[in-house]
Design a protein around this motif. Structure first.
Motif, mmCIF file in Angstrom:
data_model
loop_
_atom_site.group_PDB
_atom_site.id
_atom_site.type_symbol
_atom_site.label_atom_id
_atom_site.label_comp_id
_atom_site.label_asym_id
_atom_site.label_seq_id
_atom_site.Cartn_x
_atom_site.Cartn_y
_atom_site.Cartn_z
ATOM 1 N N ALA A 123 37.739 40.824 35.938
ATOM 2 C CA ALA A 123 38.062 42.016 35.155
ATOM 3 C C ALA A 123 39.178 41.727 34.157
ATOM 4 C CB ALA A 123 38.481 43.151 36.088
ATOM 5 N N PHE A 124 40.140 40.887 34.543
ATOM 6 C CA PHE A 124 41.245 40.568 33.654
ATOM 7 C C PHE A 124 40.839 39.547 32.597
ATOM 8 C CE2 PHE A 124 43.333 41.527 37.833
ATOM 9 C CZ PHE A 124 43.568 42.845 37.514
ATOM 10 N N GLN A 125 39.811 38.764 32.887
ATOM 11 C CA GLN A 125 39.251 37.893 31.867
ATOM 12 C C GLN A 125 38.617 38.732 30.763
ATOM 13 O OE1 GLN A 125 36.551 35.240 33.880
ATOM 14 N NE2 GLN A 125 38.127 34.469 35.277
ATOM 15 N N MET A 126 37.917 39.788 31.169
ATOM 16 C CA MET A 126 37.320 40.695 30.196
ATOM 17 C C MET A 126 38.409 41.396 29.392
ATOM 18 S SD MET A 126 34.481 41.816 28.983
ATOM 19 C CE MET A 126 34.005 43.107 27.850
ATOM 20 N N GLN A 127 39.476 41.772 30.050
ATOM 21 C CA GLN A 127 40.581 42.425 29.350
ATOM 22 C C GLN A 127 41.202 41.490 28.314
ATOM 23 O OE1 GLN A 127 44.380 42.642 31.173
ATOM 24 N NE2 GLN A 127 44.733 44.751 30.573
ATOM 25 N N SER A 128 41.367 40.220 28.691
ATOM 26 C CA SER A 128 41.926 39.237 27.771
ATOM 27 C C SER A 128 41.061 39.090 26.525
ATOM 28 C CB SER A 128 42.060 37.888 28.485
ATOM 29 O OG SER A 128 42.509 36.882 27.601
ATOM 30 N N GLU A 129 39.747 39.057 26.704
ATOM 31 C CA GLU A 129 38.835 38.946 25.574
ATOM 32 C C GLU A 129 38.906 40.180 24.679
ATOM 33 O OE1 GLU A 129 36.180 35.932 25.139
ATOM 34 O OE2 GLU A 129 38.320 35.727 25.544
ATOM 35 N N LEU A 130 39.020 41.346 25.283
ATOM 36 C CA LEU A 130 39.133 42.592 24.509
ATOM 37 C C LEU A 130 40.429 42.634 23.719
ATOM 38 C CD1 LEU A 130 37.752 45.125 27.132
ATOM 39 C CD2 LEU A 130 36.810 44.760 24.856
ATOM 40 N N LEU A 131 41.508 42.142 24.314
ATOM 41 C CA LEU A 131 42.794 42.114 23.611
ATOM 42 C C LEU A 131 42.733 41.220 22.388
ATOM 43 C CD1 LEU A 131 45.241 41.958 26.648
ATOM 44 C CD2 LEU A 131 45.099 43.807 24.975
ATOM 45 N N LYS A 168 29.598 42.728 33.250
ATOM 46 C CA LYS A 168 28.929 43.047 34.509
ATOM 47 C C LYS A 168 29.704 42.472 35.696
ATOM 48 C CE LYS A 168 24.546 42.367 36.983
ATOM 49 N NZ LYS A 168 23.192 41.747 36.917
ATOM 50 N N ASP A 169 30.104 41.196 35.592
ATOM 51 C CA ASP A 169 30.857 40.559 36.680
ATOM 52 C C ASP A 169 32.213 41.218 36.878
ATOM 53 O OD1 ASP A 169 28.743 38.833 36.964
ATOM 54 O OD2 ASP A 169 29.664 37.205 35.798
ATOM 55 N N GLY A 170 32.846 41.627 35.777
ATOM 56 C CA GLY A 170 34.128 42.310 35.883
ATOM 57 C C GLY A 170 34.019 43.632 36.611
ATOM 58 N N GLY A 171 32.939 44.367 36.338
ATOM 59 C CA GLY A 171 32.711 45.632 37.034
ATOM 60 C C GLY A 171 32.479 45.427 38.521
ATOM 61 N N GLU A 172 31.703 44.386 38.859
ATOM 62 C CA GLU A 172 31.434 44.090 40.269
ATOM 63 C C GLU A 172 32.713 43.679 40.989
ATOM 64 O OE1 GLU A 172 28.701 44.499 42.044
ATOM 65 O OE2 GLU A 172 27.687 45.355 40.300
ATOM 66 N N TRP A 173 33.538 42.862 40.325
ATOM 67 C CA TRP A 173 34.804 42.426 40.933
ATOM 68 C C TRP A 173 35.726 43.618 41.176
ATOM 69 C CZ3 TRP A 173 39.954 42.745 39.728
ATOM 70 C CH2 TRP A 173 40.835 41.909 40.424
ATOM 71 N N MET A 174 35.796 44.503 40.202
ATOM 72 C CA MET A 174 36.659 45.681 40.334
ATOM 73 C C MET A 174 36.157 46.594 41.453
ATOM 74 S SD MET A 174 39.445 46.950 38.951
ATOM 75 C CE MET A 174 39.615 46.297 37.290
ATOM 76 N N LYS A 175 34.857 46.770 41.549
ATOM 77 C CA LYS A 175 34.288 47.616 42.605
ATOM 78 C C LYS A 175 34.554 47.034 43.992
ATOM 79 C CE LYS A 175 30.475 49.692 39.970
ATOM 80 N NZ LYS A 175 28.997 49.777 39.814
ATOM 81 N N ASN A 176 34.351 45.733 44.134
ATOM 82 C CA ASN A 176 34.568 45.097 45.431
ATOM 83 C C ASN A 176 36.031 45.179 45.854
ATOM 84 O OD1 ASN A 176 31.858 44.360 45.612
ATOM 85 N ND2 ASN A 176 32.188 42.357 44.678
ATOM 86 N N THR A 177 36.932 44.928 44.916
ATOM 87 C CA THR A 177 38.360 44.996 45.225
ATOM 88 C C THR A 177 38.767 46.413 45.612
ATOM 89 O OG1 THR A 177 38.789 43.219 43.632
ATOM 90 C CG2 THR A 177 40.675 44.519 44.347
ATOM 91 N N ALA A 178 38.304 47.401 44.845
ATOM 92 C CA ALA A 178 38.642 48.795 45.132
ATOM 93 C C ALA A 178 38.054 49.250 46.464
ATOM 94 C CB ALA A 178 38.143 49.692 43.997
ATOM 95 N N SER A 179 36.841 48.813 46.768
ATOM 96 C CA SER A 179 36.184 49.218 48.020
ATOM 97 C C SER A 179 36.944 48.692 49.233
ATOM 98 C CB SER A 179 34.748 48.702 48.055
ATOM 99 O OG SER A 179 33.977 49.259 47.020
#
Length: 339
Positions: A123-131, A168-179
């Motif tokens: 998820a933070f890799q995706m954030q880095s790319e967006l930044l 997609k992978d960032g969303g899955e990682w965030m969901k798993n961590t939150a769960s």
């Protein structure tokens, strides 16, 4: 040193290359300047620009400047030199390569995985790319932001396509961590809720008043138990909001990282206060009798807290950095190119 000498050094060794028309030309893939830009050797580039200011206009065999290569390789320090060249940056950023990609097209392309070695969590890799995309979008002139390359794609189209898997992978990682964190928070909330109605020492059967109501340790127990219940319940709600998020591209910029850091922080606070309540209950029961018992138990109760900090401090540090410090990634520092 003359301009010719500098050109010879920068050009490097020529490599013969045969074109489709069977003509032989020389390419210079080992040019020192562009290798330095790729590797992020900013001090070397600074010294070259001071000696030879026109070097900022030099292009490699694919018509990319040092700033285009810095963006492609995500070299922040080299990229930030654009802030020090004044209005010339408006002429450099729109420069197109051989496939009509401007600087915004280049940052829209997904970077290689080895560039994320210092970024924990997809998820933070995706954030880095967006930044990076957001930063270059601000830098490039507005009329070039929707330009198409030879493949007919705008920078935004290219970014969405090349980062689809990462999103997609960032969303899955965030969901798993939150769960996983939500399960722990729910368990803590259940325990401390039940403990609120079973005070140490019990109640007076006639009045319903706790026997040790005047004991400071009982007051500490009640307060710590209440704080733990509130924090764990808050943590559950935060993680629930993460699970029900849209997981759109822009959500990974600030919304999801901030929710995650707040959820982890409240979960940690609920664990600490639960251990405090647990320890205080033994001080209520064994105070002035066998003091070594509550003291020993208090020491042992610190083990889960220490273990949590040891195991999760890396994640919490990265989450906090991503949520609150990434806004300063492209902050203009003191001038280094020209004094």
């Amino acid at each position: 040193m003359s301009k010719t000498d500098i050109d010879d050094i920068i050009r490097g060794t020529g490599v013969p290359h045969t074109t489709k028309e069977r003509t032989t030309i020389k390419h210079y893939p080992s040019r020192v300047l562009f290798l330095a830009a790729k590797k992020g050797n900013t001090p070397f580039i600074i010294e070259l620009i001071r000696l030879y200011p026109d070097i900022i206009w030099k292009q490699d065999d694919k018509k990319k400047t040092i700033f285009h290569l810095a963006v492609k390789r995500r070299q922040v320090k080299t990229y930030k030199l654009l802030y020090e060249i004044g209005a010339m940056k408006d002429l450099i950023t729109p420069i197109k390569d051989e496939k009509d990609n401007n600087m915004l097209h280049m940052v829209a392309k997904s970077v290689k995985q080895n560039r994320f070695q210092n970024v924990s969590g997809v998820a933070f890799q995706m954030q880095s790319e967006l930044l990076w995309f957001q930063e270059v979008e601000k830098m490039i002139p507005p009329n070039y932001r929707e330009r198409k390359n030879k493949d007919g794609k705008t920078p935004q189209d290219l970014f969405t396509k090349t980062h689809a898997d990462l999103l997609k992978d960032g969303g899955e990682w965030m969901k798993n961590t939150a769960s996983q964190c939500m399960v722990v928070a729910t368990l803590i909330a259940t325990i401390v809720f039940a403990a609120a109605f079973t005070l140490p020492g019990g109640y007076n059967q006639n009045t319903g008043i706790p026997f040790f109501r005047k004991e400071p340790c009982l007051i500490i127990f009640v307060i710590a138990d209440a704080v733990s219940l509130i924090c764990s319940s808050t943590s559950v709600l935060i993680f629930l909001s993460i699970l029900t998020s849209r997981y759109a591209e822009r959500d990974f910029l600030e919304s999801l990282p901030r929710k995650l850091v707040n959820g982890i922080a409240t979960l940690f606070l609920s664990i600490v206060t639960m251990m405090i309540a647990f320890s205080a209950s033994f001080f209520v029961l064994y105070n002035k009798k066998v003091e070594w018992v509550p003291i020993t138990i208090t020491g042992l109760a610190g083990i889960p807290v220490i273990l949590y900090v040891t195991l999760q401090h890396g994640l919490f540090r990265d989450v906090f950095k991503s949520a609150y410090q990434t806004r300063y990634l492209f902050k203009r520092n003191k001038r280094v190119l020209y004094y």
